[in-house]
Design a protein around this motif. Structure first.
Motif, short mmCIF file in Angstrom:
data_model
loop_
_atom_site.label_atom_id
_atom_site.label_comp_id
_atom_site.label_asym_id
_atom_site.label_seq_id
_atom_site.Cartn_x
_atom_site.Cartn_y
_atom_site.Cartn_z
N LEU A 86 -7.50 29.94 15.69
CA LEU A 86 -6.68 30.19 14.26
C LEU A 86 -6.41 28.60 13.79
N GLY A 87 -6.63 27.72 14.38
CA GLY A 87 -6.61 26.27 14.12
C GLY A 87 -5.31 25.72 14.26
N LEU A 88 -4.68 26.43 15.40
CA LEU A 88 -3.41 25.69 15.68
C LEU A 88 -3.36 25.37 17.20
N GLU A 89 -2.26 23.95 17.32
CA GLU A 89 -2.24 23.85 18.59
C GLU A 89 -1.14 24.34 19.43
N TRP A 90 -1.31 24.38 20.65
CA TRP A 90 -0.30 25.14 21.71
C TRP A 90 0.95 24.33 21.61
N GLN A 91 0.93 23.05 21.38
CA GLN A 91 2.19 22.20 21.46
C GLN A 91 2.80 22.57 19.99
N SER A 92 2.14 22.62 19.06
CA SER A 92 2.64 22.93 17.64
C SER A 92 3.47 24.28 17.93
N VAL A 93 2.73 25.39 18.34
CA VAL A 93 3.39 26.67 18.48
C VAL A 93 4.57 26.58 19.21
N VAL A 94 4.49 25.83 20.59
CA VAL A 94 5.92 25.75 21.39
C VAL A 94 7.10 25.23 20.60
N LEU A 95 6.50 24.03 19.86
CA LEU A 95 7.65 23.50 19.01
C LEU A 95 8.29 24.15 18.10
N HIS A 96 7.34 25.27 17.37
CA HIS A 96 7.75 26.05 16.32
C HIS A 96 8.78 27.20 17.18
N LEU A 97 8.35 27.43 18.43
CA LEU A 97 9.19 28.33 19.16
C LEU A 97 10.74 27.88 19.23
N VAL A 98 10.55 26.44 19.78
CA VAL A 98 11.79 25.80 20.06
C VAL A 98 12.56 25.49 19.03
N ASN A 99 11.91 25.23 17.72
CA ASN A 99 13.02 25.29 16.38
C ASN A 99 13.26 26.42 16.04
N LEU A 100 12.60 27.90 16.38
CA LEU A 100 12.88 29.02 15.85
C LEU A 100 14.15 29.36 16.78
N VAL A 101 14.32 29.03 18.18
CA VAL A 101 15.23 29.27 19.05
C VAL A 101 16.50 28.44 18.66
N ILE A 102 16.33 27.27 18.35
CA ILE A 102 17.36 26.32 18.06
C ILE A 102 18.15 26.85 16.73
N THR A 124 17.90 29.90 15.60
CA THR A 124 18.78 31.26 15.75
C THR A 124 19.94 31.08 16.37
N VAL A 125 19.95 29.95 17.48
CA VAL A 125 21.26 29.73 18.19
C VAL A 125 22.36 29.02 17.04
N GLY A 126 21.80 28.32 16.23
CA GLY A 126 22.66 27.30 15.50
C GLY A 126 23.10 28.33 14.12
N LEU A 127 22.28 29.23 13.65
CA LEU A 127 22.86 30.32 12.69
C LEU A 127 23.83 31.31 13.41
N TYR A 128 23.53 31.58 14.82
CA TYR A 128 24.52 32.35 15.46
C TYR A 128 25.79 31.87 15.58
N PHE A 129 25.85 30.64 15.84
CA PHE A 129 27.23 30.05 15.97
C PHE A 129 27.74 29.53 14.71
N LEU A 130 27.04 29.30 13.84
CA LEU A 130 27.31 28.77 12.42
C LEU A 130 27.71 29.81 11.52
N LEU A 131 26.88 31.03 11.80
CA LEU A 131 27.04 31.83 10.46
C LEU A 131 27.50 33.36 11.10
#
Length: 177
Positions: free
Chosen positions: A18-34, A36-43
């Motif tokens: 797909l033209g993606l690197e696994w580090q980029s996917v992991v980084l996006h997943l970490v960003n998504l988790v952060i 989600t947690v941030g929105l959970y606590f902030l909103l």
């Protein structure tokens, strides 16, 4: 390149196909988790807390409303009871006023009767007294006339003893008539 080669590449290394690197996917997943947690606590948590506070406030208002409704019912019942008592008391006061008025009317009538009776008795006494005076005057006039007639008939002066005897005789005769 056929479909089979693309499918085999996807199965072997799906990110590279797909033209993606696994580090980029992991980084996006970490960003998504952060995120989600941030929105959970902030909103989510503040909104959830605000909704809970609002629900508590609504429950409290509903309870106060129910309490006020009960209080209104109690006040209405109390007011009806007080009104009923007031009507009974008014009827009692009216009844007492009628009794007092009747008693006063009876007192006034009896007082008027006593006064009328007293006036009648006084008038009767005055009439009797006047009658006695008139009778006494008539007796005196009769005695005077009798003496004058006797003096003329006898041609002499009548003594007090003669006068007394004539008066007694006349009165005795008139009493018989």
């Amino acid at each position: 390149m056929g479909i089979e080669t693309i499918a085999s590449q996807l199965l072997a290394n799906p990110f590279e196909a797909l033209g993606l690197e696994w580090q980029s996917v992991v980084l996006h997943l970490v960003n998504l988790v952060i995120l989600t947690v941030g929105l959970y606590f902030l909103l989510f948590k503040p909104v959830k807390r605000m909704i809970k506070e609002r629900q508590d406030k609504i429950r409290k208002m509903e309870k106060e409303n129910a309490d006020l409704n009960e209080e209104v019912k109690e006040m209405k019942a109390s007011t009806e009871l007080i009104l009923s008592d007031a009507k009974k008391e008014a009827a009692s006061i009216h009844e007492n006023a009628v009794k007092v008025a009747n008693q006063k009317a009876d007192d006034i009538v009896s007082s008027a009767r006593r006064q009328a009776k007293s006036l009648i008795e006084r008038t009767e006494k005055e009439m009797e007294e006047e009658q006695r005076k008139l009778q006494s005057d008539i007796e005196q006039q009769i005695a005077d006339v009798s003496m004058a007639v006797a003096e003329k008939v006898l041609n002499r002066k009548i003594t007090p003893e003669d006068d007394k005897k004539l008066i007694e005789d006349c009165l005795a005769q008139w009493s018989k008539d």
